[in-house]
Design a protein around this motif. Structure first.
Motif, PDB file in Angstrom:
ATOM      1  N   LYS A   1      65.594  -0.454  17.523  1.00  0.00           N
ATOM      2  CA  LYS A   1      64.700  -1.017  18.526  1.00  0.00           C
ATOM      3  C   LYS A   1      64.029  -2.258  17.954  1.00  0.00           C
ATOM      4  N   SER A   2      63.593  -3.145  18.841  1.00  0.00           N
ATOM      5  CA  SER A   2      62.882  -4.343  18.380  1.00  0.00           C
ATOM      6  C   SER A   2      61.463  -3.980  17.998  1.00  0.00           C
ATOM      7  N   ILE A   3      60.854  -4.824  17.188  1.00  0.00           N
ATOM      8  CA  ILE A   3      59.479  -4.576  16.790  1.00  0.00           C
ATOM      9  C   ILE A   3      58.554  -4.615  17.996  1.00  0.00           C
ATOM     10  N   GLN A   4      58.900  -5.408  18.999  1.00  0.00           N
ATOM     11  CA  GLN A   4      58.080  -5.431  20.213  1.00  0.00           C
ATOM     12  C   GLN A   4      58.123  -4.083  20.914  1.00  0.00           C
ATOM     13  N   GLN A   5      59.300  -3.478  20.989  1.00  0.00           N
ATOM     14  CA  GLN A   5      59.427  -2.164  21.614  1.00  0.00           C
ATOM     15  C   GLN A   5      58.669  -1.099  20.813  1.00  0.00           C
ATOM     16  N   ILE A   6      58.845  -1.142  19.490  1.00  0.00           N
ATOM     17  CA  ILE A   6      58.165  -0.170  18.629  1.00  0.00           C
ATOM     18  C   ILE A   6      56.648  -0.333  18.743  1.00  0.00           C
ATOM     19  N   SER A   7      56.189  -1.559  18.658  1.00  0.00           N
ATOM     20  CA  SER A   7      54.746  -1.832  18.682  1.00  0.00           C
ATOM     21  C   SER A   7      54.133  -1.431  20.019  1.00  0.00           C
ATOM     22  N   THR A   8      54.784  -1.818  21.093  1.00  0.00           N
ATOM     23  CA  THR A   8      54.253  -1.512  22.424  1.00  0.00           C
ATOM     24  C   THR A   8      54.133  -0.009  22.634  1.00  0.00           C
ATOM     25  N   ALA A   9      55.178   0.714  22.259  1.00  0.00           N
ATOM     26  CA  ALA A   9      55.173   2.163  22.455  1.00  0.00           C
ATOM     27  C   ALA A   9      54.088   2.827  21.611  1.00  0.00           C
ATOM     28  N   PHE A  10      53.966   2.415  20.331  1.00  0.00           N
ATOM     29  CA  PHE A  10      52.990   3.067  19.458  1.00  0.00           C
ATOM     30  C   PHE A  10      51.565   2.681  19.814  1.00  0.00           C
ATOM     31  N   LEU A  11      51.305   1.395  19.994  1.00  0.00           N
ATOM     32  CA  LEU A  11      49.939   0.942  20.243  1.00  0.00           C
ATOM     33  C   LEU A  11      49.396   1.482  21.564  1.00  0.00           C
ATOM     34  N   SER A  12      50.281   1.778  22.509  1.00  0.00           N
ATOM     35  CA  SER A  12      49.836   2.338  23.793  1.00  0.00           C
ATOM     36  C   SER A  12      49.267   3.744  23.636  1.00  0.00           C
ATOM     37  N   THR A  13      49.569   4.394  22.509  1.00  0.00           N
ATOM     38  CA  THR A  13      49.058   5.755  22.277  1.00  0.00           C
ATOM     39  C   THR A  13      47.677   5.745  21.638  1.00  0.00           C
ATOM     40  N   LEU A  14      47.223   4.590  21.191  1.00  0.00           N
ATOM     41  CA  LEU A  14      45.938   4.503  20.498  1.00  0.00           C
ATOM     42  C   LEU A  14      44.811   4.218  21.487  1.00  0.00           C
ATOM     43  N   PRO A  15      43.615   4.693  21.196  1.00  0.00           N
ATOM     44  CA  PRO A  15      42.465   4.385  22.059  1.00  0.00           C
ATOM     45  C   PRO A  15      42.211   2.876  22.103  1.00  0.00           C
ATOM     46  N   LYS A  16      41.959   2.342  23.274  1.00  0.00           N
ATOM     47  CA  LYS A  16      41.697   0.921  23.399  1.00  0.00           C
ATOM     48  C   LYS A  16      40.385   0.531  22.723  1.00  0.00           C
ATOM     49  N   SER A  17      39.551   1.523  22.470  1.00  0.00           N
ATOM     50  CA  SER A  17      38.258   1.243  21.834  1.00  0.00           C
ATOM     51  C   SER A  17      38.387   0.893  20.362  1.00  0.00           C
TER      52      SER A  17
END
Length: 542
Positions: free
Chosen positions: A367-383
């Protein structure tokens, strides 16, 4: 009180503005934008021209923060425009201890400071009655108030103006600069419409390594990198200590090599700027256990004028390699000194750029780093702060690649801002220089006050965003080694390059920004600085 360009109006408006608790990354920033909008909205000009005053939304901002934007246009139509800019967020008041709430009430806070234990210089300033203490007095609500007061005066004389004036009061300068990043998109659109920006004037307070009590005019603004070092040790039970190696033993070596290092202190035109400093240290043990720490991250502040991203990475790599070698050598020596441990354990150590870790992750996951980053960062609290999100992404990439220590991974985090300086190449740059020299003479003649000219404002400012001077290689090195790039953060290099707006900082005399003893010189702030700012814009209109 209706805003006026007078000593009393400036002082009272400053007190009222400081009472707005616009701590960075809080809803108080919204209140600050609305405060300025309301003050300016009471002026006759904006009652007659309501479309020239508005609150600009900052897109995709979790706090729905706003910038305050105001135009005063010359009666005779022109595209020539002078920008007055500053930020209204302030750092928190935790350092003020039991006076943390009083710090937003400058007169009360100044009186309460008389009973506090403070340094000799601050005590002398306090007893002189020439300074007012409090959060935001210097950094930088005074600058915005004086700019707004000048705007009020200019709005009554539009027939005499030879340029338009654009007032930009922005959020979030103290953290990730989302306010100015939103504003430069607006400026870019205006430039495409044919607007010609003569100069952007910021009004940050005095931040300098010398002559802190004097007025300063700065022709440029320092840049900042936020590099990280992510240290991997080798896990082991504390009862089998020498079977692994703690990340802490490596991180402590690395921290000692980096902190305050002359290698990171950039020099420009004979001035050496502050060295690297660590801003945060974090370990990644989820719970208590008698296991040595396997992972530690640190991120750092590097101020620069000409130092490139590649040079920063090269220095970090050299320091990391040395820290690994010293830590491993010491680890083996201590092991050998214990009779019960005679067989050495060999560790393969390495220093990796973030880009190398990304390549491993892409190869492992397909997977591309954009795909990996988007998927993982979406699981983190926005705060979570963006720096924490970026480092957690690094930690995640280590997990999915199976990289084992001892290793150190190096790269960059937000915030990043370029350096911007006066090259004496364009007509506008020379006009700014000549105007600054005129202000020095005028301050001496009118107020018997010494004002100095400096090349680079050392305190970091939003001016940095108005004209990137780096190369395509700089952009490549940053973007490829920047954790969470393209998801949580990317830098609008193309817009910054296209703007290329000359800049200058003309502000008040302040001391101890971000400290308990933050303070503002009252007479300079309410008399000398307004005079100099008005003279500067008059010179620039010629």
């Amino acid at each position: 009180m209706v805003l006026q360009n007078s000593k009393d109006s400036i002082y009272q408006t400053l007190l009222d503005f400081c009472a707005v608790r616009s701590v960075t990354d809080s809803e108080g920033e919204v209140a600050a934008a609305k405060f300025l909008h309301q003050k300016l909205g009471a002026l006759p000009y904006f009652k007659q021209h309501p479309d020239d005053l508005f609150l600009q939304e900052i897109t995709r901002d979790r706090l729905n923060r706003l910038n305050c934007v105001a135009w005063v246009r010359a009666k005779k139509p022109t595209k020539r425009t002078i920008i007055l800019m500053g930020h209204f967020d302030v750092v928190d008041t935790d350092v003020c201890g039991h006076l943390r709430d009083d710090a937003f009430s400058p007169e009360r806070y100044t009186e309460l400071m008389k009973a506090e234990v403070i340094g000799e210089e601050a005590r002398a300033d306090l007893l002189s009655d020439e300074w007012i203490f409090g959060r935001g007095t210097a950094d930088m609500k005074c600058g915005l108030v004086v700019q707004a007061a000048l705007l009020a005066e200019l709005s009554e004389k539009t027939a005499d103006l030879e340029a338009n004036f654009l007032y930009l009061a922005v959020a979030d300068e103290e953290n990730n600069a989302c306010g100015i990043h939103q504003a430069i998109h607006y400026l870019h659109d205006l430039k495409k419409e044919g607007y010609q920006f003569v100069c952007c004037i910021d009004s940050e307070p005095t931040i300098t390594q010398e002559d802190k009590g004097k007025g300063w005019i700065h022709l440029g603004s320092v840049g900042m990198y936020t590099p990280f070092t992510f240290v991997l040790g080798r896990e082991t039970h504390v009862g089998e200590y020498f079977e692994g190696i703690p990340a802490s033993s490596i991180a402590f070596k690395l921290g000692a090599l980096l902190e305050g290092s002359e290698e990171y202190a950039d020099t420009f035109k004979g001035v050496t700027y502050p060295p690297l400093t660590c801003l945060e240290i974090k370990d990644y043990k989820p719970t208590y256990s008698v296991t040595v720490i396997e992972r530690i991250s640190m991120y750092h502040n590097v101020l620069f004028v000409t130092k490139t991203p590649d040079e920063v990475l090269a220095s970090l790599r050299a320091a990391s390699r040395r820290a690994l070698d010293e830590a491993l050598t010491e680890h083996h020596r201590k092991r050998s000194a214990q009779q019960s441990h005679t067989n050495p354990v060999h560790f393969d150590s390495a220093v990796m750029n973030y880009q190398e870790l990304v390549s491993l992750a892409e190869e492992t996951t397909r997977k591309s780093i954009q795909q990996i980053s988007t998927a993982f960062l979406s699981t983190l609290p926005k705060s979570l702060e963006l720096q924490d999100r970026g480092l957690r992404l690094v930690n995640h990439l280590i997990d999915i690649t199976g990289v084992k220590g001892p290793k150190i991974i190096i790269g960059f985090l937000t915030p990043y801002c370029p350096a911007l300086y006066n090259e004496r190449k364009t007509t506008d740059e020379l006009l700014i220089l000549n105007s600054a020299q005129d202000l020095v003479q005028a301050a001496k003649t009118t107020f018997n006050t010494d004002v100095r000219i400096g090349e680079i404002y050392e305190g970091i400012s939003d001016l940095s965003e108005l004209g990137f001077k780096g190369t395509t290689q700089d952009i490549k090195a940053l973007s490829e080694n920047f954790a969470s790039w393209g998801v949580d953060f990317d830098y609008p290099f193309d817009i910054s390059i296209a703007l290329g707006i000359p800049v200058v900082n003309v502000g008040p005399i302040g001391k101890d920004a971000h400290k308990k003893t933050e303070r503002l010189h009252i007479q300079y702030a309410t008399e000398v600085f307004p005079f100099l700012l008005k003279r500067m814009v008059t010179n620039l209109m010629k």
